[in-house]
Design an enzyme around this catalytic site. Sequence first.
Site, PDB file in Angstrom:
ATOM      1  N   SER A 287      48.734  36.487 -15.497  1.00 23.13           N
ATOM      2  CA  SER A 287      48.460  37.711 -14.742  1.00 23.13           C
ATOM      3  C   SER A 287      47.206  38.366 -15.319  1.00 23.13           C
ATOM      4  O   SER A 287      46.817  38.090 -16.462  1.00 23.13           O
ATOM      5  CB  SER A 287      49.640  38.679 -14.884  1.00 23.13           C
ATOM      6  OG  SER A 287      49.261  40.000 -14.559  1.00 23.13           O
TER       7      SER A 287
ATOM      8  N   TYR B 160      56.012  43.989 -18.718  1.00 21.88           N
ATOM      9  CA  TYR B 160      55.344  42.923 -17.956  1.00 21.88           C
ATOM     10  C   TYR B 160      54.073  42.475 -18.668  1.00 21.88           C
ATOM     11  O   TYR B 160      53.829  41.267 -18.834  1.00 21.88           O
ATOM     12  CB  TYR B 160      55.010  43.454 -16.567  1.00 21.88           C
ATOM     13  CG  TYR B 160      54.425  42.460 -15.602  1.00 21.88           C
ATOM     14  CD1 TYR B 160      53.051  42.401 -15.377  1.00 21.88           C
ATOM     15  CD2 TYR B 160      55.240  41.598 -14.881  1.00 21.88           C
ATOM     16  CE1 TYR B 160      52.508  41.517 -14.468  1.00 21.88           C
ATOM     17  CE2 TYR B 160      54.706  40.704 -13.963  1.00 21.88           C
ATOM     18  CZ  TYR B 160      53.333  40.673 -13.766  1.00 21.88           C
ATOM     19  OH  TYR B 160      52.790  39.786 -12.850  1.00 21.88           O
TER      20      TYR B 160
HETATM   21  P1  NAP Z   1      57.880  37.675  -5.820  1.00 26.24           P
HETATM   22  O1  NAP Z   1      57.337  37.775  -4.445  1.00 26.24           O
HETATM   23  O2  NAP Z   1      58.666  38.810  -6.398  1.00 26.24           O
HETATM   24  O3  NAP Z   1      58.742  36.304  -5.947  1.00 26.24           O
HETATM   25  C1  NAP Z   1      59.372  36.037  -7.149  1.00 26.24           C
HETATM   26  C2  NAP Z   1      60.200  34.777  -6.996  1.00 26.24           C
HETATM   27  O4  NAP Z   1      60.815  34.494  -8.233  1.00 26.24           O
HETATM   28  C3  NAP Z   1      61.284  34.884  -5.965  1.00 26.24           C
HETATM   29  O5  NAP Z   1      61.410  33.632  -5.286  1.00 26.24           O
HETATM   30  C4  NAP Z   1      62.545  35.122  -6.806  1.00 26.24           C
HETATM   31  O6  NAP Z   1      63.646  34.655  -6.080  1.00 26.24           O
HETATM   32  C5  NAP Z   1      62.222  34.297  -8.041  1.00 26.24           C
HETATM   33  N1  NAP Z   1      62.903  34.720  -9.285  1.00 26.24           N
HETATM   34  C6  NAP Z   1      62.843  35.921  -9.888  1.00 26.24           C
HETATM   35  N2  NAP Z   1      63.584  35.911 -11.005  1.00 26.24           N
HETATM   36  C7  NAP Z   1      64.132  34.663 -11.103  1.00 26.24           C
HETATM   37  C8  NAP Z   1      65.006  34.034 -12.040  1.00 26.24           C
HETATM   38  N3  NAP Z   1      65.486  34.687 -13.098  1.00 26.24           N
HETATM   39  N4  NAP Z   1      65.349  32.747 -11.827  1.00 26.24           N
HETATM   40  C9  NAP Z   1      64.878  32.075 -10.756  1.00 26.24           C
HETATM   41  N5  NAP Z   1      64.047  32.610  -9.829  1.00 26.24           N
HETATM   42  C10 NAP Z   1      63.686  33.901 -10.014  1.00 26.24           C
HETATM   43  O7  NAP Z   1      56.684  37.420  -6.848  1.00 26.24           O
HETATM   44  P2  NAP Z   1      55.200  36.888  -6.609  1.00 26.24           P
HETATM   45  O8  NAP Z   1      54.296  38.026  -6.323  1.00 26.24           O
HETATM   46  O9  NAP Z   1      55.229  35.711  -5.698  1.00 26.24           O
HETATM   47  O10 NAP Z   1      54.864  36.421  -8.110  1.00 26.24           O
HETATM   48  C11 NAP Z   1      55.160  35.120  -8.555  1.00 26.24           C
HETATM   49  C12 NAP Z   1      54.627  35.014  -9.971  1.00 26.24           C
HETATM   50  O11 NAP Z   1      53.249  35.414  -9.990  1.00 26.24           O
HETATM   51  C13 NAP Z   1      55.341  35.958 -10.947  1.00 26.24           C
HETATM   52  O12 NAP Z   1      55.417  35.324 -12.219  1.00 26.24           O
HETATM   53  C14 NAP Z   1      54.385  37.154 -11.027  1.00 26.24           C
HETATM   54  O13 NAP Z   1      54.524  37.839 -12.272  1.00 26.24           O
HETATM   55  C15 NAP Z   1      53.064  36.468 -10.941  1.00 26.24           C
HETATM   56  N6  NAP Z   1      51.944  37.293 -10.494  1.00 26.24           N
HETATM   57  C16 NAP Z   1      52.018  37.971  -9.310  1.00 26.24           C
HETATM   58  C17 NAP Z   1      50.888  38.695  -8.896  1.00 26.24           C
HETATM   59  C18 NAP Z   1      50.872  39.487  -7.610  1.00 26.24           C
HETATM   60  O14 NAP Z   1      49.935  40.312  -7.449  1.00 26.24           O
HETATM   61  N7  NAP Z   1      51.796  39.297  -6.699  1.00 26.24           N
HETATM   62  C19 NAP Z   1      49.745  38.707  -9.683  1.00 26.24           C
HETATM   63  C20 NAP Z   1      49.744  38.033 -10.895  1.00 26.24           C
HETATM   64  C21 NAP Z   1      50.855  37.308 -11.278  1.00 26.24           C
HETATM   65  P3  NAP Z   1      65.160  35.246  -6.355  1.00 26.24           P
HETATM   66  O15 NAP Z   1      65.033  36.748  -6.389  1.00 26.24           O
HETATM   67  O16 NAP Z   1      65.975  34.735  -5.204  1.00 26.24           O
HETATM   68  O17 NAP Z   1      65.571  34.677  -7.668  1.00 26.24           O
HETATM   69  C1  GCO Z   2      51.086  45.966 -11.057  1.00 26.97           C
HETATM   70  C2  GCO Z   2      51.026  44.651 -10.320  1.00 26.97           C
HETATM   71  C3  GCO Z   2      50.343  43.615 -11.176  1.00 26.97           C
HETATM   72  C4  GCO Z   2      50.299  42.306 -10.441  1.00 26.97           C
HETATM   73  C5  GCO Z   2      49.625  41.238 -11.211  1.00 26.97           C
HETATM   74  C6  GCO Z   2      48.195  41.531 -11.494  1.00 26.97           C
HETATM   75  O1  GCO Z   2      52.083  46.677 -10.915  1.00 26.97           O
HETATM   76  O2  GCO Z   2      50.092  46.243 -11.737  1.00 26.97           O
HETATM   77  O3  GCO Z   2      52.331  44.223  -9.956  1.00 26.97           O
HETATM   78  O4  GCO Z   2      51.018  43.465 -12.373  1.00 26.97           O
HETATM   79  O5  GCO Z   2      51.586  41.868 -10.144  1.00 26.97           O
HETATM   80  O6  GCO Z   2      50.331  40.899 -12.363  1.00 26.97           O
HETATM   81  O7  GCO Z   2      47.606  40.347 -12.016  1.00 26.97           O
END
Ligand code: NAP
Ligand code: GCO
Length: 267
Positions: free
Chosen positions: A148, A161
Site C-alpha cells: 500500500s 493499517y
Molecule cells: P476489499 O474490496 O475490502 O476486498 C477485500 C477482500 O478480502 C474481500 O474479498 C474479503 O472477502 C477478503 N478478506 C478480508 N479479510 C479476509 C480474511 N481474514 N480471510 C480471507 N479473506 C478475507 O479490498 P480491496 O480494496 O480490494 O483491497 C485488496 C487488498 O489491496 C487489501 O490488502 C488492501 O489493503 C490492499 N490495498 C487496497 C487499496 C485500495 O485503495 N482499495 C490500496 C492499496 C492496497 P470476505 O469479507 O468475504 O472475507
Molecule cells: C485510506 C485508504 C488507503 C488505501 C490504500 C492506499 O483510508 O487511506 O483506505 O489506505 O486503501 O492503502 O494505498
Amino acid sequence: MSYDMNAFRLDGKVAWVTGAAYGIGFAIAEALASAGAKIAFNCRNQKHLDAALADYAAKGIEAKGGICDVTDEAAVARFVQEIEAELGSIDILVNNAGIIKRIPMHEMKAEEYRQVIDIDLVAPFICAKAVIPGMIQKGHGKIINICSMMSELGRETVSAYAAAKGGLKMLTRNICSEYGEHNIQCNGIGPGYIATPQTAPLRERQPDGSRHPFDQFIVAKTPAARWGTPEDLMGPAVFLASDASNFVNGHVLYVDGGILAYIGKQP
Ligand code: NAP
Ligand code: GCO
C-alpha cells in the site's frame, strides 16, 4: 536478439489469490487467468463466494473458490491441500486479503489494532509459509504481497493499517532474502487509491451532492488526476507473476498514478 513475449504467459501455472471475491484480488485473478493460469481464491463469506464464482464463470474463468479465513493456519493448510489435489501445486501466491479500520489511534482498542495486524501482516506470513515448501520442491515460485502507499506514508486514523503494510513491505524483502536462492521471487504491489468497496467511504457523495473532501484531496494529489481502478493493477500483477520478472526480487512496485512522487496540486 528478439524477446520471447511468452515470458509473460502463465500457461500451466497454478495461482492462489487470497481474498479475491471482488475488488483488487478479483481483477488480479482475472488477469492471471487471462495469461493462462489456473485460479484458486478464498474469502470468509459464503454470499461473497457464491457471487464471485458466478462472476468468474461469467468471464469464462473456472476458478476454484473456498471459504478460508487467512488468519486460521489450519484452515489455510486445508485449503492449500485442496488446491494441490484439484489444480496442482501452487506456483503463484498473491497475498491480497486485507482489511482497514479507520479509527483515531488514541480511540482504537488493542483488539481492533490486533485484528488489522492479524489479517494484513500475520496472514501473509501464514499463507507464504504454507506454499514455500512446495515452491522449493518445484524449484520456482512467485509470491506477490499487496502492500500500500501506507507501506511508505502515514495518515490520520490508519495506524494499524500503516503498521501492517509497512511490515508487509519488510516481510516481502525478507522472503526475497531467505528464499531467492530457491528461485522464489517475492515482490510487492503498492496500489495507490483504488476505487473498491474498501475505499467507498472515502468517495461517498456529500448530502449536498458534492464530492467527498477526501475524494477531491486524492485527485489533487495524484498526477493522473483520478482514482485508480482494479484494472490498473492487472498488467503489473501478470508481470510479477511471470518469468518476465525472474530477476526482480524484494521490490515493491507502486501502481499509484504517480501520487508518491508528487507534492500535490496547489489549492
Ligand atoms: P476489499 O474490496 O475490502 O476486498 C477485500 C477482500 O478480502 C474481500 O474479498 C474479503 O472477502 C477478503 N478478506 C478480508 N479479510 C479476509 C480474511 N481474514 N480471510 C480471507 N479473506 C478475507 O479490498 P480491496 O480494496 O480490494 O483491497 C485488496 C487488498 O489491496 C487489501 O490488502 C488492501 O489493503 C490492499 N490495498 C487496497 C487499496 C485500495 O485503495 N482499495 C490500496 C492499496 C492496497 P470476505 O469479507 O468475504 O472475507
Ligand atoms: C485510506 C485508504 C488507503 C488505501 C490504500 C492506499 O483510508 O487511506 O483506505 O489506505 O486503501 O492503502 O494505498
